[in-house]
Design an enzyme around this catalytic site. Sequence first.
Site, PDB file in Angstrom:
ATOM      1  NE  ARG A 168      -3.361  -3.039   3.055  1.00 32.15           N
ATOM      2  CZ  ARG A 168      -2.254  -3.500   2.476  1.00 32.15           C
ATOM      3  NH1 ARG A 168      -2.307  -4.556   1.678  1.00 32.15           N
ATOM      4  NH2 ARG A 168      -1.100  -2.904   2.667  1.00 32.15           N
ATOM      5  CG  ASP A 450       4.210  -2.730   3.291  1.00 34.75           C
ATOM      6  OD1 ASP A 450       4.914  -3.721   2.999  1.00 34.75           O
ATOM      7  OD2 ASP A 450       3.182  -2.426   2.651  1.00 34.75           O
TER       8      ASP A 450
END
Length: 532
Positions: A168, A450
């Site tokens: 990603r 996150d």
Amino acid sequence: MSATTTTSRVRVLGAPRDRHDEILTPEALDFLARLDEAFAARRFDLLAERRRRAERIASGVPLGFPLTTAAVRSDPDWRVAPPAPGLTDRRVEITGPPERRMAVNALNSGAQVWMADFEDATSPTWDNIVGGQLTLLDAIERRIDFTSPEGKEYRLRDRSELATIVVRPRGWHLVEKHLVVDERPLPAALVDFGLYFFHCARRQLDAGHGPYFYLPKLENHHEARLWNDVFVLAQELLGIPRGTIRATVLIETVTAAFEMEEILHQLREHSAGLNAGRWDYLFSLIKNLGHRPDFVLPDRAKVTMTAPFLRAYTELLVRTCHRRGAHAIGGMAAQVPGRDADAHAAALATVRLDKEREAEDGFDGSWVAHPGLVAVCREVFDQVLGERPHQLDRTREDVEVAPADLLAVRRTVGPPTPEGVRANVAVALRYFDAWLHGQGAVALGGLMEDAATAEIARVQIWQWLRHRLVDRDTVLRILDEEAAALGAEHPWARVDEVRALFERTALGRELPAFFTTDAYTRHLAARTEIHA
């Protein structure tokens, strides 16, 4: 190696470290320059259109399925490319930053896929970005085995048992200030994608897989088209067959939820499906519609995936994917298994319930943040899938979703609680501090958090203040208390910087689009690791 190196066009301003020259080769940098030359201007224009669209939404222009692309949605015949090697069975996917210990644990975890995350789970320090590329290269070359200072050994299993790597990159809105062309920083998305593709695409093909990606923060199908064009050129430049790249798009913005079919259509020769990202989706909802009282959300812990507007979003995602032959991947289970037996059992029960809902809804797999959750997620999907690798045959023709269903937030009732306000302030401050110290995945309160968690936490505070559901003095008092607690817990904490970052991104009249853009420019990129 000097602090500043030069190719024909790209200047490297980041401080040199051990083995950086293996990644930042002249050929790799020239490859980045070719991508930048072809696509930087389009990226700039699309980001400008994001801002214009946000202004239109704020002015009252309604969201809906685009009339201009109705033909794409009504055409029953088109399909995305068939699943690529290593992406046919995706019942369990584990996510985390491309750090060596995490890489070994994730690849060995028993999950089918490891998403190596340069975006929300990585604090984009120069060392983390180049070090992450080295981690991926070493993992593919099987040079990643190591022994920790405590004597613990990390060794990769047989290749057939390892998870498939999917990378990603950072989103279109971010830049990499350590790599510049004509004093202009390169788009971070092209840096992360380009370095991995240049060094690892052929290696992955030789290993029987391919260069696979997750694409974050897309807001519309034009941004998907940009990625598709990047893929086409990258494959052409390196002589790799067109269609080799596969990408899964995270539907984590409310605007993208109205263009799922169009996004798949733009990427159809390179598509590997769609993913439902919960916190980022709620974050996007507040960014776009948080000025309206009918879009006020309660404590984030109370906004479950059974809320009507989230049910509409996830069911539409499954129906869209399966109608077009694409995988539908569920959201994150962020629980961190603990040593306390009761807490551990409760965490697993929560994960099991969430994954049962996803599997029964038709998802083909789901995410976990910790190796200790792989078994329960696999067990749930095994019960539904059996020996089948997916359930693409479940087309969910029973699902009918109207624009109003995706926006039915008013049904999610309940004012914020004092506990919810404090939790948001506490989590945001602690995550900000970890991020400024170079850590992007942080265990907080039994969850692996996150950047998405910090984003939803700070924009909820902004939304509640705007609608006078909590008063500013109360938030400032809690901010004082939590900042003091952070300093007491961690004497090395950057308390003043963290507090100022929270005030700028959560307490102002206007809501900044991302905390990461502000914090990266003011802190990570402003440190001594950049050299003129």
